[in-house]
Design an enzyme around this catalytic site. Structure first.
Site, PDB file in Angstrom:
ATOM      1  N   HIS A 282       0.562  -1.202   0.204  1.00 37.50           N
ATOM      2  CA  HIS A 282       0.405   0.009  -0.321  1.00 37.50           C
ATOM      3  C   HIS A 282       0.771   1.472   0.292  1.00 37.50           C
ATOM      4  O   HIS A 282       1.674   1.297   0.521  1.00 37.50           O
ATOM      5  CB  HIS A 282      -0.773   0.384   1.283  1.00 37.50           C
ATOM      6  CG  HIS A 282      -0.419   0.178   2.496  1.00 37.50           C
ATOM      7  ND1 HIS A 282      -0.479   1.379   3.080  1.00 37.50           N
ATOM      8  CD2 HIS A 282      -0.442  -0.963   3.665  1.00 37.50           C
ATOM      9  CE1 HIS A 282       0.270   0.828   4.330  1.00 37.50           C
ATOM     10  NE2 HIS A 282      -0.110  -0.899   4.675  1.00 37.50           N
ATOM     11  N   ASP A 294       6.485   0.745   6.643  1.00 38.36           N
ATOM     12  CA  ASP A 294       4.878   0.457   6.312  1.00 38.36           C
ATOM     13  C   ASP A 294       4.302   1.530   5.790  1.00 38.36           C
ATOM     14  O   ASP A 294       4.159   2.622   5.779  1.00 38.36           O
ATOM     15  CB  ASP A 294       4.257   0.142   8.069  1.00 38.36           C
ATOM     16  CG  ASP A 294       2.399   0.352   8.137  1.00 38.36           C
ATOM     17  OD1 ASP A 294       2.555  -0.637   7.010  1.00 38.36           O
ATOM     18  OD2 ASP A 294       1.625   0.908   9.074  1.00 38.36           O
ATOM     19  N   GLU A 328      -5.091   2.173   2.568  1.00 43.32           N
ATOM     20  CA  GLU A 328      -4.871   1.405   3.664  1.00 43.32           C
ATOM     21  C   GLU A 328      -5.033   1.545   5.511  1.00 43.32           C
ATOM     22  O   GLU A 328      -5.657   1.167   6.234  1.00 43.32           O
ATOM     23  CB  GLU A 328      -3.669  -0.427   3.286  1.00 43.32           C
ATOM     24  CG  GLU A 328      -3.779  -1.234   4.314  1.00 43.32           C
ATOM     25  CD  GLU A 328      -3.401  -1.146   5.547  1.00 43.32           C
ATOM     26  OE1 GLU A 328      -3.491  -2.713   5.452  1.00 43.32           O
ATOM     27  OE2 GLU A 328      -3.001  -0.259   5.791  1.00 43.32           O
ATOM     28  N   ASP A 356       3.476  -6.313   3.215  1.00 40.40           N
ATOM     29  CA  ASP A 356       3.072  -5.471   4.163  1.00 40.40           C
ATOM     30  C   ASP A 356       3.122  -5.219   5.489  1.00 40.40           C
ATOM     31  O   ASP A 356       2.504  -5.649   6.168  1.00 40.40           O
ATOM     32  CB  ASP A 356       1.307  -5.331   4.616  1.00 40.40           C
ATOM     33  CG  ASP A 356       0.500  -3.785   5.088  1.00 40.40           C
ATOM     34  OD1 ASP A 356       1.369  -3.321   4.987  1.00 40.40           O
ATOM     35  OD2 ASP A 356      -0.399  -3.710   5.520  1.00 40.40           O
ATOM     36  N   HIS A 426       4.398   2.580  12.873  1.00 36.83           N
ATOM     37  CA  HIS A 426       3.138   3.896  13.344  1.00 36.83           C
ATOM     38  C   HIS A 426       3.429   5.049  14.088  1.00 36.83           C
ATOM     39  O   HIS A 426       2.225   5.423  14.175  1.00 36.83           O
ATOM     40  CB  HIS A 426       1.198   3.668  13.278  1.00 36.83           C
ATOM     41  CG  HIS A 426       0.866   2.532  12.346  1.00 36.83           C
ATOM     42  ND1 HIS A 426      -0.427   2.150  13.339  1.00 36.83           N
ATOM     43  CD2 HIS A 426       1.099   2.174  11.073  1.00 36.83           C
ATOM     44  CE1 HIS A 426      -0.986   1.476  12.073  1.00 36.83           C
ATOM     45  NE2 HIS A 426      -0.515   1.179  10.638  1.00 36.83           N
TER      46      HIS A 426
END
Length: 459
Positions: A282, A294, A328, A356, A426
């Site tokens: 993504h 990510d 995503e 991913d 994240h």
């Protein structure tokens, strides 16, 4: 020896010879793929451009459109048969000004928190939220306490990721409900805000964002994640009964949906062009960092699959698409658009592979396939062992390729080593310097080998 036995023995020897020759041919070809990728890969260079020239790429942001242009150019540079954009409407969430928060004690002292708003969260009022805090350790506890204890409070979801799980994604899946569903469930019982322990294994000062999903039946309350160090601190202070309130202020909001794009590059199949193999990652990322692992890694690895095949002059028997999915992280709209078009066109999707899980050392592949398909995949397992991949197991795929199962696609996910992933997932630490070129390329090489074998022999 009788005539029938002689014929049976001859057939067996012939079969073994054919099988051995096929395995030897495949072994040679896989080595060529790995050698090409490890020697001439552009994945690391592409990742650096994506991270440094574009940076974070949240859906709907200006940087998303820059990433679309840049990755389209990357695909065109390797001279695939076609490169095109697939539009869809995506959520447009913006973080706004820097979040602030603190623990407030009975003696008037304050402790500043390392925190970040959760994706798709609503913001606070101009002065922020100031309320008593209630800690919970599991969802059953939240439900048992109910409105009598929760109404008017900020709920602190202190769901520690289980350190005994060697596969850290298992721990993430188990604790992740605190972030995805926790704020909505707290609102059900009258909470005015939510504070979530970051989904990270190790203790540090970096808060980890990620999507939260509201329930339209309940009010939407502001939600933030705090660092694991701060979660431990708050937990200890609550045990002392010295904390009176938590205050935080956020400025995030959801704007109207905007148009965004999946980026698709394709090599047409030479014998079965109607049979489609998808490989993808993504393109969007959260806005705290560069989105290197990510999922910048999965994006450039998917491009590298096509580049390696082109560089070796391999014309695949089946059509191969590299799909760089949008949205995503906070909506899944790119995946939905890709699936909807495939279904509307009655396309024949036979296999899809997603990367991913970061650009770390590959350990294996997880598969969502039939038993017969799995047996065929297992027959190739030894081809991968020299290149670090030893684990072929059930349970794989990915959120972006998942819908393709409905139209017959077998699914797979690259399984890199998981131990470091949730140090950066994240968080502000998901940057280019935390990706190893060699590990990234080894993942791309193994992906290319698997895609080649499926294209060559089908499933």
């Amino acid at each position: 020896m009788g005539f029938m036995k002689k014929n049976a023995l001859a057939f067996l020897l012939f079969f073994i010879s054919i099988t051995g020759n096929s395995q030897n041919k495949d072994s040679i070809l896989v080595k060529k793929i790995v050698d090409e990728t490890m020697t001439n890969s552009t994945a690391y260079t592409n990742l650096k451009m994506l991270c440094k020239e574009v940076g974070s790429r949240l859906s709907g942001s200006a940087n998303h459109y820059k990433a679309v242009l840049l990755t389209s150019q990357m695909l065109k540079a390797i001279d695939v048969d076609t490169v095109y954009l697939q539009p869809c409407m995506v959520p447009h969430w913006v973080r706004g000004s820097k979040e602030k928060g603190e623990i407030r004690f009975a003696d008037k002292k304050k402790y500043s928190l390392h925190l970040t708003a959760l994706g798709n969260s609503v913001g606070t009022a101009a002065g922020g939220i100031n309320a008593p805090v209630l800690e919970i350790r599991n969802m059953s506890e939240l439900e048992n306490l109910g409105s009598a204890f929760i109404k008017g409070k900020i709920v602190f979801f202190n769901f520690q990721m289980n350190p005994t799980y060697i596969n850290t994604f298992r721990a993430y899946g188990e604790s992740g409900v605190s972030r995805t569903r926790g704020p909505a469930m707290a609102a059900k019982y009258g909470a005015v805000g939510a504070v979530v322990r970051s989904l990270a294994i190790n203790l540090n000062d970096f808060p980890h964002t990620g999507v939260t999903i509201y329930n339209d039946s309940f009010p939407k309350i502001p939600a933030v994640a705090i660092s694991t160090n701060d979660a431990e601190y708050l937990n200890n202070e609550l045990k002392k009964r010295s904390v009176t309130q938590v205050w935080f202020k956020t400025d995030c909001k959801m704007l109207p949906d905007v148009k965004a794009y999946n980026v698709i590059g394709q090599i047409n199949g030479s014998e079965f062009p109607e049979q489609i193999i998808t490989v993808g990652g993504h393109l969007d990322s959260w806005d705290l960092a560069e989105g290197a692992n990510d999922d910048g890694s999965g994006v450039v690895q998917s491009i590298e699959v096509l580049r390696t095949l082109k560089a070796l002059g391999i014309r695949p028997k089946r059509t191969i698409r590299a799909v760089l999915f949008v949205n995503e992280e906070n909506g899944g709209r790119g995946s939905a658009a890709y699936f909807a078009e495939a279904k509307a066109k009655n396309e024949k999707h036979i296999f899809a592979l997603e990367s991913d899980a970061g650009g770390f050392t590959p350990r294996g592949f997880g598969f969502e396939v039939t038993n017969d398909q799995f047996s065929k995949l297992l027959s190739w397992k030894n081809l991968f062992y020299p290149y670090g991949v030893y684990d072929f197991s059930f349970g794989g795929g990915g959120s972006d390729i998942g819908p393709l199962k409905e139209i017959g696609a077998a699914l797979a996910g690259l399984s890199p080593d998981t131990q470091r992933y949730f140090d950066i997932h994240h968080a502000a630490t998901d940057v280019f310097k935390n990706v190893s070129e060699r590990e990234l390329n080894l993942g791309a090489a193994n992906m290319t080998a698997l895609i080649y074998l499926v294209s060559e022999y089908g499933l």
